[in-house]
Design a protein around this motif. Structure first.
Motif, PDB file in Angstrom:
ATOM      1  N   VAL A   1      66.691  40.911  50.231  1.00 38.42           N
ATOM      2  CA  VAL A   1      67.490  39.685  50.288  1.00 38.42           C
ATOM      3  C   VAL A   1      67.542  39.126  51.715  1.00 38.42           C
ATOM      4  O   VAL A   1      67.843  39.851  52.669  1.00 38.42           O
ATOM      5  N   MET A   2      67.249  37.838  51.826  1.00 37.63           N
ATOM      6  CA  MET A   2      67.338  37.153  53.108  1.00 37.63           C
ATOM      7  C   MET A   2      68.795  37.046  53.560  1.00 37.63           C
ATOM      8  O   MET A   2      69.677  36.661  52.778  1.00 37.63           O
ATOM      9  N   ILE A   3      69.043  37.387  54.822  1.00 39.30           N
ATOM     10  CA  ILE A   3      70.358  37.207  55.440  1.00 39.30           C
ATOM     11  C   ILE A   3      70.178  36.203  56.578  1.00 39.30           C
ATOM     12  O   ILE A   3      69.755  36.542  57.688  1.00 39.30           O
ATOM     13  N   ARG A   4      70.457  34.969  56.285  1.00 38.60           N
ATOM     14  CA  ARG A   4      70.286  33.879  57.258  1.00 38.60           C
ATOM     15  C   ARG A   4      71.288  32.795  56.912  1.00 38.60           C
ATOM     16  O   ARG A   4      71.139  32.097  55.906  1.00 38.60           O
ATOM     17  N   PRO A   5      72.332  32.607  57.704  1.00 39.11           N
ATOM     18  CA  PRO A   5      73.432  31.726  57.322  1.00 39.11           C
ATOM     19  C   PRO A   5      73.118  30.234  57.373  1.00 39.11           C
ATOM     20  O   PRO A   5      73.882  29.428  56.847  1.00 39.11           O
ATOM     21  N   ARG A   6      72.005  29.889  58.003  1.00 36.02           N
ATOM     22  CA  ARG A   6      71.639  28.477  58.124  1.00 36.02           C
ATOM     23  C   ARG A   6      70.172  28.384  58.511  1.00 36.02           C
ATOM     24  O   ARG A   6      69.544  29.371  58.908  1.00 36.02           O
ATOM     25  N   THR A   7      69.618  27.165  58.393  1.00 33.53           N
ATOM     26  CA  THR A   7      68.287  26.922  58.931  1.00 33.53           C
ATOM     27  C   THR A   7      68.418  26.688  60.442  1.00 33.53           C
ATOM     28  O   THR A   7      69.514  26.684  60.996  1.00 33.53           O
ATOM     29  N   GLY A   8      67.289  26.475  61.099  1.00 34.78           N
ATOM     30  CA  GLY A   8      67.326  26.267  62.542  1.00 34.78           C
ATOM     31  C   GLY A   8      66.916  27.515  63.288  1.00 34.78           C
ATOM     32  O   GLY A   8      66.166  28.362  62.767  1.00 34.78           O
ATOM     33  N   ASP A   9      67.406  27.665  64.507  1.00 32.84           N
ATOM     34  CA  ASP A   9      66.963  28.782  65.334  1.00 32.84           C
ATOM     35  C   ASP A   9      67.640  30.084  64.916  1.00 32.84           C
ATOM     36  O   ASP A   9      68.400  30.139  63.929  1.00 32.84           O
ATOM     37  N   PHE A  10      67.382  31.139  65.669  1.00 32.48           N
ATOM     38  CA  PHE A  10      67.875  32.472  65.310  1.00 32.48           C
ATOM     39  C   PHE A  10      68.849  33.024  66.357  1.00 32.48           C
ATOM     40  O   PHE A  10      69.010  34.236  66.503  1.00 32.48           O
ATOM     41  N   VAL A  11      69.488  32.103  67.060  1.00 31.12           N
ATOM     42  CA  VAL A  11      70.553  32.445  68.013  1.00 31.12           C
ATOM     43  C   VAL A  11      71.866  32.062  67.350  1.00 31.12           C
ATOM     44  O   VAL A  11      72.141  30.873  67.142  1.00 31.12           O
ATOM     45  N   TYR A  12      72.662  33.049  67.008  1.00 33.87           N
ATOM     46  CA  TYR A  12      73.828  32.809  66.163  1.00 33.87           C
ATOM     47  C   TYR A  12      75.148  32.922  66.932  1.00 33.87           C
ATOM     48  O   TYR A  12      75.286  33.722  67.863  1.00 33.87           O
TER      49      TYR A  12
END
Length: 263
Positions: A61-72
């Protein structure tokens, strides 16, 4: 040993198409056609399980809260932890994520934290790896973190099948083989029936064991009446379209990679 085919999907229809076409493992996302996919809903996972048992094709399962970059932000990072807890409690095979620093390195501290939250699940560091500023340094950073299962990468190219990408993938497979064999290198991006054969020929001698693809495209939605000039901001084919995995595209790739096992 047969090559493993992982297919990323974002709907029940796509999951069924992938499984029926021979996918060995699913990567479950939402919004695949928009910026590479985000965290799916728990409802989608449960609905897919009703029609495609995990014994047929395990689910990452993908864990990614939004599109865009990977600096959260801290708030986004907290969401990622909560999502990992939810999916871990619902018996998925593993989770897929990537976290970077503003400078373009792997965020080692946050990556280690997410892995600890996910254990004993499998963990894949996704194509955020391709956005790092130095491939070898990113590898060394990740190889020092306990609990990482695989790295999904295009070899830092726009597709995994470009000459420069294949060179990077060869180096990564060598590093994994001789320095840290617990980590699988999973090539992805641009994988289709026309490209996967050449990729396998180049990378199998280096220890390739699995490949990743979507086999997806925009299909026309069912709406007959569509208000002129109106939309939800996506634009192009996606404005009224639906992203779907093509069973024929998956089956064609599966046939090619299976042929290498027969040689």
């Amino acid at each position: 040993m047969p090559l493993i085919l992982e297919v990323c999907v974002d709907s029940i229809e796509s999951a069924l198409a992938a499984v029926e076409a021979g996918a060995d493992r699913l990567e479950l996302c939402s919004n695949l056609g928009l910026g590479g996919g985000t965290t799916p809903s728990l409802g989608l996972l449960k609905a897919i399980r009703k029609v495609a048992p995990t014994s047929t094709a395990p689910i990452m399962v993908m864990i990614r809260p939004r599109t865009g970059d990977f600096v959260y932000t801290e708030a986004e990072f907290d969401v990622m932890i909560e999502d990992i807890h939810c999916f871990r409690e619902n018996g998925v095979q593993g989770v897929v994520f990537g976290v970077l620093t503003p400078e373009g390195d792997v965020d080692v501290v946050r990556t280690q934290r997410l892995i600890l939250e996910a254990l004993p699940l499998q963990v894949c560091f996704h194509r955020a790896f391709d956005m790092t500023r130095d491939t070898r340094n990113a590898w060394h950073q990740l190889s020092k973190i306990d609990g990482l299962t695989r790295i999904l990468t295009s070899g830092q190219g726009t597709t995994a099948t470009l000459a420069n990408s294949l060179d990077v993938l060869k180096n990564l497979l060598d590093l994994a083989k001789y320095q840290d064999p617990r980590i699988e290198i999973l090539p992805g991006s641009g994988i289709n029936s026309s490209t996967v054969g050449a990729l396998c020929q180049v990378l199998l001698p280096y220890g390739l064991r699995e490949v990743h693809m979507s086999g997806g495209c925009w299909t026309d939605g069912a709406s007959i009446w569509r208000r002129d000039g109106m939309g939800m901001g996506i634009g192009g084919a996606g404005e009224w379209g639906i992203w779907r995995t093509s069973a024929s595209a998956i089956r064609a790739v599966k046939d090619v990679i299976d042929s290498f096992d027969e040689e």
